[in-house]
Design an enzyme around this catalytic site. Structure first.
Site, PDB file in Angstrom:
ATOM      1  CE  LYS A 168      32.855 -27.195  28.207  1.00  0.00           C
ATOM      2  NZ  LYS A 168      32.920 -28.301  29.151  1.00  0.00           N
TER       3      LYS A 168
ATOM      4  CE  LYS B  43      35.757 -31.058  21.173  1.00  0.00           C
ATOM      5  NZ  LYS B  43      35.825 -31.058  22.633  1.00  0.00           N
TER       6      LYS B  43
ATOM      7  CE  LYS C  42      29.010 -35.256  25.284  1.00  0.00           C
ATOM      8  NZ  LYS C  42      29.696 -34.441  26.291  1.00  0.00           N
TER       9      LYS C  42
HETATM   10  P1  TYM Z   1      33.035 -35.251  27.034  1.00  0.00           P
HETATM   11  O1  TYM Z   1      31.758 -35.619  27.681  1.00  0.00           O
HETATM   12  O2  TYM Z   1      33.132 -33.937  26.347  1.00  0.00           O
HETATM   13  O3  TYM Z   1      33.459 -36.343  25.987  1.00  0.00           O
HETATM   14  C1  TYM Z   1      33.485 -37.726  26.299  1.00  0.00           C
HETATM   15  C2  TYM Z   1      34.702 -38.401  25.696  1.00  0.00           C
HETATM   16  O4  TYM Z   1      34.691 -38.296  24.284  1.00  0.00           O
HETATM   17  C3  TYM Z   1      35.914 -37.714  23.836  1.00  0.00           C
HETATM   18  N1  TYM Z   1      35.603 -36.869  22.677  1.00  0.00           N
HETATM   19  C4  TYM Z   1      36.164 -36.998  21.465  1.00  0.00           C
HETATM   20  N2  TYM Z   1      37.082 -37.855  20.992  1.00  0.00           N
HETATM   21  C5  TYM Z   1      37.434 -37.721  19.687  1.00  0.00           C
HETATM   22  N3  TYM Z   1      36.924 -36.785  18.865  1.00  0.00           N
HETATM   23  C6  TYM Z   1      35.991 -35.906  19.296  1.00  0.00           C
HETATM   24  N4  TYM Z   1      35.489 -35.001  18.471  1.00  0.00           N
HETATM   25  C7  TYM Z   1      35.580 -35.994  20.654  1.00  0.00           C
HETATM   26  N5  TYM Z   1      34.684 -35.295  21.402  1.00  0.00           N
HETATM   27  C8  TYM Z   1      34.728 -35.842  22.636  1.00  0.00           C
HETATM   28  C9  TYM Z   1      36.415 -36.901  25.015  1.00  0.00           C
HETATM   29  O5  TYM Z   1      37.804 -36.691  24.952  1.00  0.00           O
HETATM   30  C10 TYM Z   1      36.022 -37.782  26.170  1.00  0.00           C
HETATM   31  O6  TYM Z   1      36.955 -38.807  26.374  1.00  0.00           O
HETATM   32  N6  TYM Z   1      35.770 -33.851  30.951  1.00  0.00           N
HETATM   33  C11 TYM Z   1      35.289 -35.009  30.218  1.00  0.00           C
HETATM   34  C12 TYM Z   1      34.415 -35.930  31.035  1.00  0.00           C
HETATM   35  C13 TYM Z   1      35.044 -36.397  32.311  1.00  0.00           C
HETATM   36  C14 TYM Z   1      36.035 -37.408  32.428  1.00  0.00           C
HETATM   37  C15 TYM Z   1      36.276 -37.517  33.822  1.00  0.00           C
HETATM   38  C16 TYM Z   1      36.690 -38.219  31.508  1.00  0.00           C
HETATM   39  C17 TYM Z   1      34.750 -35.952  33.544  1.00  0.00           C
HETATM   40  N7  TYM Z   1      35.493 -36.619  34.482  1.00  0.00           N
HETATM   41  C18 TYM Z   1      37.221 -38.427  34.312  1.00  0.00           C
HETATM   42  C19 TYM Z   1      37.642 -39.132  32.018  1.00  0.00           C
HETATM   43  C20 TYM Z   1      37.889 -39.218  33.394  1.00  0.00           C
HETATM   44  C21 TYM Z   1      34.457 -34.499  29.050  1.00  0.00           C
HETATM   45  O7  TYM Z   1      33.969 -33.414  29.051  1.00  0.00           O
HETATM   46  O8  TYM Z   1      34.228 -35.406  28.096  1.00  0.00           O
END
Ligand code: TYM
Length: 331
Positions: free
Chosen positions: A113, A197, A200
């Site tokens: 990032k 990957k 979004k």
């Molecule tokens: P975030 O918002 O980027 O993504 C949400 C969830 O989707 C999963 N994910 C994927 N899985 C498979 N393939 C992909 N290409 C892909 N892109 C995203 C992510 O692994 C995630 O599970 N830091 C976290 C959000 C968060 C969180 C938490 C999660 C904040 N606090 C506490 C669990 C527990 C994040 O940025 O996810």
């Protein structure tokens, strides 16, 4: 008997895509049977990158409607907005004072990032995993269903919990990650650049399938998906990243195993695989999109769900926070 706690969250940034669904949300829905679940819209994480306030507000409601449309049941699981529960930020400070700079600086997502956002390398980007640890530990969480990219953050969360427990007594439950294998959707790759990957926040919408993409857009995006110059439909992440990703998507959308699919496609071309994957994803997303449209029409109801979720989450969060403060000698 009380059940174990499950916590997970998604940042309301960009558009929810098929990677989020197959990597995380599909497990959320399934695990609702076995755990007491909290699903948060982690908006304090999203503001580590610049957000347009009106857009953030609208998108947050879109995401909540999508959580429910994908199968999260508000009468069974707690759905809430992170910023409605100030205990997250407070626990984060307590954890911050026990987190080493070196631990944060070596986080892959922090490095990625900061490389991408050179004009906004803020403290929040560095502290991000500490807030995530607070999200999880605040609820005495046992299970955290996430995609493969969150593995490192989960390891830090466990290190912090262990460190705090050793210092202050047993104040936190040690959480376990629930991460699907890469083959099962733990890491869905970009359609046009299958070495990276699916994200979004990708500038090129051709790289991802948003959960709200129309059937025609989904079909078109899949037709353009990058494959290779060979013609064999075989799962091999290293040498056939694009084809392997298509097989993972098709498997995730139909429930058929990769080996069954490989057998089904012997002698068939990539065109077939792309068309079938497109149709399977359209079929998977159609009911979700219909339900989304119905739910998104009633903002009052979505706000009622979030208010009730925040009340329930706060009650649980306060218990842990009090326990931690007492253990630390904070009057
Ligand atoms: P975030 O918002 O980027 O993504 C949400 C969830 O989707 C999963 N994910 C994927 N899985 C498979 N393939 C992909 N290409 C892909 N892109 C995203 C992510 O692994 C995630 O599970 N830091 C976290 C959000 C968060 C969180 C938490 C999660 C904040 N606090 C506490 C669990 C527990 C994040 O940025 O996810």
């Amino acid at each position: 008997m009380a059940r174990d706690i499950l916590f997970s969250g998604i940042q309301p940034s960009g558009q929810l895509n098929i990677g989020h669904y197959l990597g995380a949300m599909k497990n959320w829905v399934r695990l609702q049977q076995d755990f007491d679940c909290l699903f948060s819209l982690v908006n304090l994480h999203a503001i580590t990158q610049r957000q347009e306030p009106a857009e953030l507000k609208k998108r947050s409601l879109d995401f909540v409607a999508l959580y429910i449309a994908c199968g999260i049941k508000p009468e069974q699981s707690v759905i809430f907005t992170q910023s409605d529960v100030p205990e997250h930020s407070e626990l984060m400070w307590l954890l911050s004072c026990h987190t080493y700079m070196g631990e944060l600086e070596r986080m892959t997502q922090f490095k990625d990032k900061t490389a991408k956002n050179t004009d906004n390398i803020n403290l929040g980007l560095l502290a991000y995993p500490v807030l995530m640890a607070a999200d999880i530990l605040l609820y005495q969480t046992k299970a955290v269903p996430v995609g493969n990219d969150q593995k490192q953050h989960l390891e830090l969360t466990r290190d912090l919990a262990t460190r705090m427990n050793n210092r202050y007594g047993d104040i936190f439950t040690l959480p376990e990650p629930y991460i699907p294998s890469v083959e099962a959707g733990g890491r869905i790759m970009s359609l046009l650049e299958p070495e990276k990957k699916m994200s979004k926040s990708d500038e090129n919408a051709g790289n991802y399938i948003a959960l709200l993409d129309s059937p025609d857009v989904i079909r078109k995006k899949l037709k353009k998906a990058v494959t290779d110059t060979d013609s064999e439909i075989r799962y091999d992440r290293e040498h056939k990243a694009g084809v392997s990703n298509l097989l993972t998507l098709l498997s995730g959308a139909t429930g058929k195993s990769i080996s069954t699919l490989e057998a089904d496609y012997v002698g068939k071309g990539y065109g077939h695989l792309k068309v079938d994957t497109g149709e399977a994803i359209v079929a998977l997303l159609e009911p979700i999109q219909t339900e989304f449209a119905r739910l998104r029409n009633d903002e009052t109801e979505l706000n009622v769900i979030l208010k009730s979720g925040a009340d329930k989450a706060r009650a649980q969060a306060r218990n842990t926070l009090e326990k931690v403060k007492t253990a630390m000698g904070l009057l």
